[in-house]
Design a protein around this motif. Structure first.
Motif, PDB file in Angstrom:
ATOM      1  N   MET A 182       0.843  -1.199   0.000  1.00  0.00           N
ATOM      2  CA  MET A 182       0.000   0.000   0.000  1.00  0.00           C
ATOM      3  C   MET A 182       0.883   1.256   0.000  1.00  0.00           C
ATOM      4  O   MET A 182       1.871   1.307   0.709  1.00  0.00           O
ATOM      5  N   LEU A 183       0.496   2.238  -0.793  1.00  0.00           N
ATOM      6  CA  LEU A 183       1.290   3.471  -0.874  1.00  0.00           C
ATOM      7  C   LEU A 183       1.271   4.233   0.446  1.00  0.00           C
ATOM      8  O   LEU A 183       0.221   4.357   1.078  1.00  0.00           O
ATOM      9  N   LYS A 184       2.449   4.743   0.822  1.00  0.00           N
ATOM     10  CA  LYS A 184       2.547   5.506   2.079  1.00  0.00           C
ATOM     11  C   LYS A 184       2.568   6.991   1.754  1.00  0.00           C
ATOM     12  O   LYS A 184       3.342   7.441   0.909  1.00  0.00           O
ATOM     13  N   ILE A 185       1.731   7.729   2.480  1.00  0.00           N
ATOM     14  CA  ILE A 185       1.677   9.178   2.274  1.00  0.00           C
ATOM     15  C   ILE A 185       1.965   9.871   3.597  1.00  0.00           C
ATOM     16  O   ILE A 185       1.282   9.613   4.596  1.00  0.00           O
ATOM     17  N   ALA A 186       2.986  10.726   3.611  1.00  0.00           N
ATOM     18  CA  ALA A 186       3.343  11.456   4.831  1.00  0.00           C
ATOM     19  C   ALA A 186       2.450  12.692   4.951  1.00  0.00           C
ATOM     20  O   ALA A 186       2.384  13.503   4.028  1.00  0.00           O
ATOM     21  N   LEU A 187       1.765  12.798   6.092  1.00  0.00           N
ATOM     22  CA  LEU A 187       0.836  13.919   6.311  1.00  0.00           C
ATOM     23  C   LEU A 187       1.231  14.656   7.588  1.00  0.00           C
ATOM     24  O   LEU A 187       1.782  14.058   8.508  1.00  0.00           O
ATOM     25  N   PRO A 188       0.932  15.963   7.665  1.00  0.00           N
ATOM     26  CA  PRO A 188       1.267  16.729   8.873  1.00  0.00           C
ATOM     27  C   PRO A 188       0.511  16.189  10.081  1.00  0.00           C
ATOM     28  O   PRO A 188      -0.666  15.833   9.968  1.00  0.00           O
ATOM     29  N   ASN A 189       1.188  16.164  11.235  1.00  0.00           N
ATOM     30  CA  ASN A 189       0.575  15.534  12.409  1.00  0.00           C
ATOM     31  C   ASN A 189      -0.197  16.504  13.296  1.00  0.00           C
ATOM     32  O   ASN A 189      -0.893  16.081  14.202  1.00  0.00           O
ATOM     33  N   LYS A 190      -0.027  17.819  13.074  1.00  0.00           N
ATOM     34  CA  LYS A 190      -0.802  18.742  13.922  1.00  0.00           C
ATOM     35  C   LYS A 190      -0.959  20.098  13.262  1.00  0.00           C
ATOM     36  O   LYS A 190      -0.291  20.405  12.278  1.00  0.00           O
ATOM     37  N   GLY A 191      -1.840  20.885  13.847  1.00  0.00           N
ATOM     38  CA  GLY A 191      -2.038  22.254  13.366  1.00  0.00           C
ATOM     39  C   GLY A 191      -3.106  22.355  12.306  1.00  0.00           C
ATOM     40  O   GLY A 191      -3.754  21.377  11.936  1.00  0.00           O
ATOM     41  N   ARG A 192      -3.254  23.565  11.827  1.00  0.00           N
ATOM     42  CA  ARG A 192      -4.281  23.899  10.837  1.00  0.00           C
ATOM     43  C   ARG A 192      -4.127  23.076   9.550  1.00  0.00           C
ATOM     44  O   ARG A 192      -5.100  22.583   8.988  1.00  0.00           O
ATOM     45  N   LEU A 193      -2.849  22.922   9.129  1.00  0.00           N
ATOM     46  CA  LEU A 193      -2.578  22.168   7.902  1.00  0.00           C
ATOM     47  C   LEU A 193      -3.076  20.730   8.049  1.00  0.00           C
ATOM     48  O   LEU A 193      -3.721  20.192   7.147  1.00  0.00           O
TER      49      LEU A 193
ATOM     50  N   ASN B 238       8.954   7.114  -8.242  1.00  0.00           N
ATOM     51  CA  ASN B 238       7.987   6.041  -8.031  1.00  0.00           C
ATOM     52  C   ASN B 238       7.805   5.208  -9.302  1.00  0.00           C
ATOM     53  O   ASN B 238       7.787   5.742 -10.408  1.00  0.00           O
ATOM     54  N   ALA B 239       7.647   3.891  -9.134  1.00  0.00           N
ATOM     55  CA  ALA B 239       7.409   2.988 -10.271  1.00  0.00           C
ATOM     56  C   ALA B 239       6.027   3.286 -10.852  1.00  0.00           C
ATOM     57  O   ALA B 239       5.206   3.965 -10.227  1.00  0.00           O
ATOM     58  N   GLU B 240       5.784   2.732 -12.057  1.00  0.00           N
ATOM     59  CA  GLU B 240       4.576   3.083 -12.809  1.00  0.00           C
ATOM     60  C   GLU B 240       3.286   2.780 -12.041  1.00  0.00           C
ATOM     61  O   GLU B 240       2.352   3.586 -12.054  1.00  0.00           O
ATOM     62  N   ASP B 241       3.242   1.633 -11.351  1.00  0.00           N
ATOM     63  CA  ASP B 241       2.007   1.273 -10.635  1.00  0.00           C
ATOM     64  C   ASP B 241       1.743   2.261  -9.494  1.00  0.00           C
ATOM     65  O   ASP B 241       0.600   2.659  -9.241  1.00  0.00           O
ATOM     66  N   LYS B 242       2.820   2.693  -8.829  1.00  0.00           N
ATOM     67  CA  LYS B 242       2.640   3.671  -7.743  1.00  0.00           C
ATOM     68  C   LYS B 242       2.208   5.021  -8.328  1.00  0.00           C
ATOM     69  O   LYS B 242       1.350   5.700  -7.776  1.00  0.00           O
ATOM     70  N   GLN B 243       2.829   5.377  -9.450  1.00  0.00           N
ATOM     71  CA  GLN B 243       2.486   6.650 -10.075  1.00  0.00           C
ATOM     72  C   GLN B 243       1.013   6.650 -10.481  1.00  0.00           C
ATOM     73  O   GLN B 243       0.322   7.662 -10.340  1.00  0.00           O
ATOM     74  N   HIS B 244       0.541   5.493 -10.953  1.00  0.00           N
ATOM     75  CA  HIS B 244      -0.864   5.392 -11.355  1.00  0.00           C
ATOM     76  C   HIS B 244      -1.788   5.641 -10.151  1.00  0.00           C
ATOM     77  O   HIS B 244      -2.785   6.358 -10.251  1.00  0.00           O
ATOM     78  N   LYS B 245      -1.418   5.066  -9.007  1.00  0.00           N
ATOM     79  CA  LYS B 245      -2.221   5.273  -7.787  1.00  0.00           C
ATOM     80  C   LYS B 245      -2.200   6.753  -7.383  1.00  0.00           C
ATOM     81  O   LYS B 245      -3.211   7.303  -6.923  1.00  0.00           O
ATOM     82  N   LEU B 246      -1.053   7.384  -7.562  1.00  0.00           N
ATOM     83  CA  LEU B 246      -0.957   8.808  -7.207  1.00  0.00           C
ATOM     84  C   LEU B 246      -1.772   9.663  -8.177  1.00  0.00           C
ATOM     85  O   LEU B 246      -2.386  10.649  -7.768  1.00  0.00           O
ATOM     86  N   ASP B 247      -1.799   9.267  -9.460  1.00  0.00           N
ATOM     87  CA  ASP B 247      -2.617  10.010 -10.442  1.00  0.00           C
ATOM     88  C   ASP B 247      -4.094   9.929 -10.045  1.00  0.00           C
ATOM     89  O   ASP B 247      -4.827  10.910 -10.143  1.00  0.00           O
ATOM     90  N   GLU B 248      -4.511   8.737  -9.596  1.00  0.00           N
ATOM     91  CA  GLU B 248      -5.908   8.574  -9.149  1.00  0.00           C
ATOM     92  C   GLU B 248      -6.197   9.461  -7.940  1.00  0.00           C
ATOM     93  O   GLU B 248      -7.265  10.054  -7.825  1.00  0.00           O
TER      94      GLU B 248
ATOM     95  N   ILE C  39       3.426  16.237  -2.798  1.00  0.00           N
ATOM     96  CA  ILE C  39       4.774  16.129  -3.376  1.00  0.00           C
ATOM     97  C   ILE C  39       5.209  14.671  -3.503  1.00  0.00           C
ATOM     98  O   ILE C  39       4.731  13.788  -2.778  1.00  0.00           O
ATOM     99  N   ALA C  40       6.124  14.426  -4.440  1.00  0.00           N
ATOM    100  CA  ALA C  40       6.735  13.103  -4.604  1.00  0.00           C
ATOM    101  C   ALA C  40       8.152  13.335  -5.106  1.00  0.00           C
ATOM    102  O   ALA C  40       8.531  14.465  -5.429  1.00  0.00           O
ATOM    103  N   VAL C  41       8.931  12.250  -5.178  1.00  0.00           N
ATOM    104  CA  VAL C  41      10.285  12.367  -5.707  1.00  0.00           C
ATOM    105  C   VAL C  41      10.191  12.707  -7.191  1.00  0.00           C
ATOM    106  O   VAL C  41       9.292  12.235  -7.885  1.00  0.00           O
ATOM    107  N   ASP C  42      11.093  13.545  -7.652  1.00  0.00           N
ATOM    108  CA  ASP C  42      11.105  13.983  -9.042  1.00  0.00           C
ATOM    109  C   ASP C  42      11.132  12.783  -9.995  1.00  0.00           C
ATOM    110  O   ASP C  42      11.879  11.832  -9.770  1.00  0.00           O
ATOM    111  N   GLY C  43      10.300  12.837 -11.053  1.00  0.00           N
ATOM    112  CA  GLY C  43      10.170  11.729 -12.001  1.00  0.00           C
ATOM    113  C   GLY C  43      11.475  11.316 -12.649  1.00  0.00           C
ATOM    114  O   GLY C  43      11.659  10.158 -13.008  1.00  0.00           O
TER     115      GLY C  43
END
Ligand code: AMP
Length: 289
Positions: free
Chosen positions: A1-12, A193-203, A183-187
């Protein structure tokens, strides 16, 4: 499963959580302080400090992340933005004392001291402008540095500008414009990210964009006397022209259209003035053209 880093506190953190919920990616965590959570069973969220998110993504600990573009820029890591989430908007600005005669970066003389929480972005900015400065890193409240005699100039985040104003400071240049970005690592990078991960991110981009697009729109329905239909079409342009449905046995049609939320007050008043009845305005959860 793709991991997404999200802010842990505050308004953001609150805004990001609401956006994912609205996109049908409910944040399911095992408690307030959980370090990870499922995002609707599709992604795994890792909650970290907003400042650390660029590093997490650049180092591959997460496949993508959401944080302020100011922090991405300051990190100096090779990251690309997949999407502008539009909230957390601010700018990183150069500010001087109100009473100084400085009007632009070109007016700076010698090697002035510049207090900032963004030393790298600041150094880069002045280098690009061919100006030598002495950067004084601070961890917060850069705006008080001129009062303390630590620096004559500050580079600080500005939203409304009121903090600078009450501290007798004036903006003379913008280092960068910021808002929350996915954001993600530059293509082009070997770590991309490999193609399958990129596809999930596009979705994911498609889903989050559909929520943001919907927030600025309303769905309007009204019963319109047939004689007024052409005039009503001028008031309700809709995305592809309004949907017009015959109402059985009458000289009234039902008109449905997606319109800008900003103008909704005037739209409803105009419909009423044209003799429309049964006017209904609803929010839209997602909008995918
Ligand atoms: P303002 O007085 O509205 O210009 O806000 C300025 C202060 O709020 C700055 O000192 C910043 O530290 C903080 N600030 C404003 N907008 C943001 C943002 N989008 N992200 C982080 N800090 C912000």
């Amino acid at each position: 499963m793709l991991k997404i880093a999200l802010p842990n506190k505050g308004r953001l953190a609150d805004d990001v959580r609401e956006l994912f919920n609205d996109a049908g990616l409910e944040v399911r965590s095992r408690g307030e302080r959980a370090l990870t959570a499922s995002l609707g069973g599709e992604f795994e969220a890792i909650f970290v400090r907003a400042q650390d998110i660029p590093e997490f993504v650049a180092d591959g600990a997460a496949d993508a992340g959401i944080t302020g573009w100011d922090l991405v820029s300051e990190s100096g890591r090779h990251l690309t933005q997949l999407m502008d989430l539009e909230f957390g908007r601010c700018r990183l600005s150069v500010a001087v004392r109100d009473e100084s005669g400085i009007q632009s970066v070109a007016d700076l003389q010698g090697s002035p001291r510049v207090a900032t929480c963004f030393p790298r972005a600041t150094q880069r900015f002045f280098e690009q402008h061919g100006k030598r400065v002495e950067v004084v890193p601070v961890s917060g409240a850069a705006e008080i540095a001129p009062h303390l005699g630590i620096a004559d100039i500050v580079v600080d985040l500005v939203s409304t500008g009121s903090t600078l104003k009450v501290n007798g400071l004036r903006e003379v240049a913008t280092v960068l414009e910021s808002s929350a970005r996915l954001i993600a690592v530059d293509g082009a990078s070997p770590r991309a990210n490999a193609e399958d991960k990129q596809h999930k991110l596009d979705e994911l981009v498609m889903a989050l964009s559909s929520v943001l697009r919907a927030r600025g729109k309303r769905y309007v329905m009204a019963n319109v006397p047939k004689a007024q239909l052409e005039k009503v079409k001028g008031v309700l342009p809709g995305l592809n022209g309004p949907t017009v449905v015959d109402v059985l046995g009458g000289n009234v049609v039902a008109v449905h259209a997606v319109v800008d939320a900003k103008g909704i007050y005037r739209t409803v008043a105009s419909l009423k003035a044209l003799g429309c009845e049964g006017i209904l305005v609803t929010r839209i959860e997602r909008l995918m053209p």
